[in-house]
Design an enzyme around this catalytic site. Structure first.
Site, PDB file in Angstrom:
ATOM      1  N   ASP A   1      84.483  97.689  20.655  1.00 54.32           N
ATOM      2  CA  ASP A   1      85.613  96.762  20.651  1.00 54.32           C
ATOM      3  C   ASP A   1      85.658  96.158  19.255  1.00 54.32           C
ATOM      4  OD1 ASP A   1      87.398  94.668  20.855  1.00 54.32           O
ATOM      5  OD2 ASP A   1      86.300  93.580  22.424  1.00 54.32           O
TER       6      ASP A   1
ATOM      7  N   LYS B   1      91.592  92.658  11.039  1.00 57.51           N
ATOM      8  CA  LYS B   1      92.362  93.459  12.002  1.00 57.51           C
ATOM      9  C   LYS B   1      93.856  93.139  11.925  1.00 57.51           C
ATOM     10  CE  LYS B   1      92.331  94.435  16.993  1.00 57.51           C
ATOM     11  NZ  LYS B   1      91.536  94.181  18.211  1.00 57.51           N
TER      12      LYS B   1
ATOM     13  N   GLU C   1      93.063  98.456  24.466  1.00 59.67           N
ATOM     14  CA  GLU C   1      92.149  97.435  24.988  1.00 59.67           C
ATOM     15  C   GLU C   1      92.367  97.161  26.488  1.00 59.67           C
ATOM     16  OE1 GLU C   1      92.732  94.268  22.157  1.00 59.67           O
ATOM     17  OE2 GLU C   1      91.814  95.446  20.561  1.00 59.67           O
TER      18      GLU C   1
ATOM     19  N   ASP D   1      94.667  88.738  28.121  1.00 55.50           N
ATOM     20  CA  ASP D   1      93.611  88.740  27.092  1.00 55.50           C
ATOM     21  C   ASP D   1      93.822  87.582  26.118  1.00 55.50           C
ATOM     22  OD1 ASP D   1      91.935  89.172  24.935  1.00 55.50           O
ATOM     23  OD2 ASP D   1      92.337  91.328  24.778  1.00 55.50           O
TER      24      ASP D   1
HETATM   25  P1  ADP Z   1      88.746  88.486  19.905  1.00 54.92           P
HETATM   26  O1  ADP Z   1      89.169  89.400  21.002  1.00 54.92           O
HETATM   27  O2  ADP Z   1      89.894  87.775  19.265  1.00 54.92           O
HETATM   28  O3  ADP Z   1      87.860  89.128  18.893  1.00 54.92           O
HETATM   29  P2  ADP Z   1      86.904  87.073  21.748  1.00 54.92           P
HETATM   30  O4  ADP Z   1      87.353  87.716  23.002  1.00 54.92           O
HETATM   31  O5  ADP Z   1      85.515  87.350  21.308  1.00 54.92           O
HETATM   32  O6  ADP Z   1      87.912  87.265  20.560  1.00 54.92           O
HETATM   33  O7  ADP Z   1      87.076  85.488  21.970  1.00 54.92           O
HETATM   34  C1  ADP Z   1      86.659  84.560  21.047  1.00 54.92           C
HETATM   35  C2  ADP Z   1      87.072  83.194  21.527  1.00 54.92           C
HETATM   36  O8  ADP Z   1      86.450  82.910  22.776  1.00 54.92           O
HETATM   37  C3  ADP Z   1      86.677  82.074  20.564  1.00 54.92           C
HETATM   38  O9  ADP Z   1      87.782  81.219  20.352  1.00 54.92           O
HETATM   39  C4  ADP Z   1      85.584  81.347  21.328  1.00 54.92           C
HETATM   40  O10 ADP Z   1      85.549  79.963  21.018  1.00 54.92           O
HETATM   41  C5  ADP Z   1      86.022  81.564  22.770  1.00 54.92           C
HETATM   42  N1  ADP Z   1      84.921  81.366  23.717  1.00 54.92           N
HETATM   43  C6  ADP Z   1      83.742  82.028  23.736  1.00 54.92           C
HETATM   44  N2  ADP Z   1      82.961  81.540  24.740  1.00 54.92           N
HETATM   45  C7  ADP Z   1      83.677  80.562  25.353  1.00 54.92           C
HETATM   46  C8  ADP Z   1      83.421  79.665  26.439  1.00 54.92           C
HETATM   47  N3  ADP Z   1      82.252  79.664  27.085  1.00 54.92           N
HETATM   48  N4  ADP Z   1      84.396  78.801  26.783  1.00 54.92           N
HETATM   49  C9  ADP Z   1      85.561  78.757  26.137  1.00 54.92           C
HETATM   50  N5  ADP Z   1      85.865  79.557  25.110  1.00 54.92           N
HETATM   51  C10 ADP Z   1      84.929  80.453  24.716  1.00 54.92           C
HETATM   52 MG    MG Z   2      89.432  91.041  22.052  1.00 56.92          MG
END
Ligand code: ADP
Ligand code: MG
Length: 618
Positions: A23, A87, A187, A211
């Protein structure tokens, strides 16, 4: 068909390797695999227990790159050398991004001559493909470290709305990182697979994938039928995600600090606020209050207040869901399953709002920031042939094509294409009155056939005499389920035809295939330049010969001045060809073309016009 891998780091060829799912996220990236023993998909974790790698690249003064958490830490101290959200730049031109440039703290190079954006650090330029490849390289080496075996093949995910350019850019980034990208998967499709949706060929389902990541929101409506995923609609907001939830809390706390007489315009206080807000937000996903101390001041937040702050943002995501449903022409009750993806769907208010909107339970049992990678791993496992319940189509290990003028490889069936496969293209002759056409069939990835492997050659004989460029020779490649290649050539004007069967794999063992792939990777750049030069020279030589022929045949149609001008241009073009100056050749070919175009129009010679276009065989 052979499936092979190359370890680019060591240059060695590996038989046993793992196929991983990746991913490649805007905020975080990660790798997952299907375990051989348990057949379960798991995200790979380093000893620190972390599966997520922040999608951030930092370049030090020596242009050495650091990736992940180490780079993220540099965001504060070296914002102009720390690239996040690469990205968002994939496959984009500067024009595409002109609205968004305020979002990036680093320098996006505005080069009018180069269509695709680059990031500038000092005097170095980095393409988004290179930046993504650095992240992929880090993921690859992490995976190799954890698995203790080479990782050469991967399935990489992209958003459903990515266009062909963005998908190709992602593929190229993988290749640059030394990964053979077996497939680019959407995705939301990967997320569905992770929940086992789509694995049963008899199942027919409509799902909504919600998402909410770090900086982006996507909703996709998929229709799954007989293992085929169709994207019915996508919607979202490319600037709405977890960062905005943090920002809502920052604003709230900032007011409190200012009320207490603490100035917040200092960047270090703002930065502390931002980090504490994200921390508190995460805590509130499993607790009812959170607090922090900034500049000696205790700041509190309770869940009700937080939910009040973020509800308007959540509502915006629901509007996108509404729009997606409308575009898919579906009612809410026609959605069978709702899947939660992205770290931000851990926020209980998000989950509850989505549940209420779809009037349905949501799938949230898997880790939402791992679910896409897990699905990619499942797809990788299917491609590896481990999951025999799924239909698996074989792929060609090397590209198949024919030799065109200048000794160039013209690929008809690309490497990794599904078997069986069919492809065709039209060619023409390079000589007047040419009665035989030699068709050389090659296998390999290099631009010059001399570096590839010749599979067969055959002639199309007794072509009726025609001026060069006039015959229309249709070449068809038919690769059957057993890997047998049938090549046929037909001259369409006369109907003359010839056919040959080749066993494409014959005499080529895995290690030879591997070596050829390795060569193509190491020589990719030289090959590209060489091909461009050969193509330009071939075109120029054709142009010269056609023009010279024209001059002798239709001397009366042109005046003395025109003749002189044309001869000067021909001389110059010949010089450029001798100098192997590709840009010069192209420029002078264009000039010669411009000078001679009026003659051709005057004479209306069809043969001449035809001769100026179309790919020519020997
Ligand atoms: P992306 O797909 O954009 O790369 P992610 O799916 O990894 O991102 O999500 C990242 C986001 O998830 C960040 O804003 C982070 O603060 C949030 N996040 C991660 N864990 C938690 C949690 N326990 N509660 C709320 N938000 C969270
Ligand atoms: Mg993502």
């Amino acid at each position: 068909m052979a499936k092979i891998g190359i370890n680019i780091a060591t240059g060695s060829i590996q038989k046993e390797d793992a196929i991983v799912g990746i991913d490649l996220g805007t905020t975080n990236s990660l790798v997952a695999i299907v375990r051989e023993d348990s057949r379960q998909a798991i995200a790979l974790k380093e000893i620190d227990g972390m599966s997520l790698v922040p999608s951030v690249v930092f370049f030090d003064e020596q242009n050495q790159a650091q990736v992940g958490t180490a780079a993220l830490e540099k965001l504060l101290s070296h914002p102009e050398r720390t690239i996040y959200s690469a990205k968002r730049l994939m496959g984009k031109s500067y024009k595409d991004l002109s609205q968004d440039s305020h979002f990036f703290a680093y320098k996006i190079h505005d080069d009018a001559t180069d269509a695709l954006v680059k990031v500038q650090i000092d005097d170095q330029f980095y393409s988004p493909i290179e930046l993504s490849s650095l992240i992929l390289k880090e993921l690859k080496s992490r995976a190799e470290h954890v698995l203790k075996m080479p990782v050469n093949r991967a399935v990489i995910t992209v958003p459903a709305y990515f266009n062909d350019t963005q998908r190709q850019a992602t593929r190229d980034a993988g290749k640059l990182a030394g990964l053979d990208v077996l497939r680019i998967v959407n995705e939301p499709t990967a997320a569905s697979l992770a929940y086992g949706i789509g694995l049963d060929p008899n199942e027919e389902k409509t799902v909504a994938v919600y998402d909410l990541g770090g900086g982006t929101f996507d909703v996709s409506i998929l229709k799954i039928n007989q293992g085929i995923f169709e994207v019915l609609a996508t919607n979202g907001d490319t600037y709405l995600g977890g960062d905005d939830l943090d920002r809502a809390l920052v604003v709230y706390w900032k007011e409190q600090l200012e009320k207490a007489g603490i100035a917040c315009d200092h960047s270090s206080i703002l930065q502390q606020l931002r980090l504490s807000a994200e921390q508190a937000k995460k805590e509130l996903s499993s607790a009812s209050t959170a607090s922090t101390i900034i500049a000696g001041q205790t700041l509190n937040i309770d869940i009700e207040t937080f939910e009040g702050l973020i509800q308007p943002l959540i509502n915006r995501t629901l509007q996108s869901c509404q729009q997606a449903l409308q575009d898919a022409q579906l009612r809410i009750d026609q959605i069978d399953s709702v899947i939660m993806v992205g770290g931000s769907t851990r926020v209980p208010a998000v989950k509850n709002s989505v549940r209420d909107f779809f009037k349905n339970e949501v799938n949230d049992s898997l880790n939402p920031d791992e679910v896409v990678a897990l699905g990619a791993a499942i797809q990788a496992d299917i491609l590896a042939g481990n999951n025999t319940d799924m239909l698996l189509l074989d792929i060609t290990p090397l590209s198949l094509g024919i030799e065109t003028l200048g000794g160039l490889m013209d690929v008809l069936i690309p490497r990794n294409a599904k078997i069986p496969n069919k492809a065709g293209r039209q060619y023409t002759t390079s000589q007047d009155g040419q009665s035989n056409l030699l068709i050389n069939v090659y296998q390999g990835e290099r631009d010059q056939v001399a570096h590839n492997r010749k599979l067969a050659s055959f002639s199309l004989r007794n072509i009726p005499a025609m001026p060069a460029g006039l015959p229309k020779i249709d070449i068809q490649f038919l690769l059957d389920a057993d890997g047998i290649l049938k090549v046929s050539a037909t001259e369409l004007r006369s109907g003359l035809a010839q056919e040959i069967s080749i066993k494409a794999q014959y005499g080529l063992d895995d290690s030879m295939v591997e070596q050829m792939l390795l060569d193509s990777l190491t020589h990719a750049k030289d090959d590209m330049q060489m091909r461009a030069l050969i193509e330009a020279s071939t075109e120029a030589e054709q142009m010269i010969s056609t023009t010279e022929k024209f001059l002798s045949k239709y001397a009366e149609a042109i005046n003395k001045e025109e003749l002189e001008q044309t001869n000067i241009q021909i001389e110059q073009l010949k010089n450029r060809i001798a100098l192997k100056d590709k840009d010069g050749i192209q420029k002078n070919t264009e000039l010669l073309n411009e000078i001679t175009r009026p003659f051709a129009e005057r004479v209306m010679d069809i043969a001449l016009k035809d001769a100026m276009s179309g790919k020519k065989i020997l």
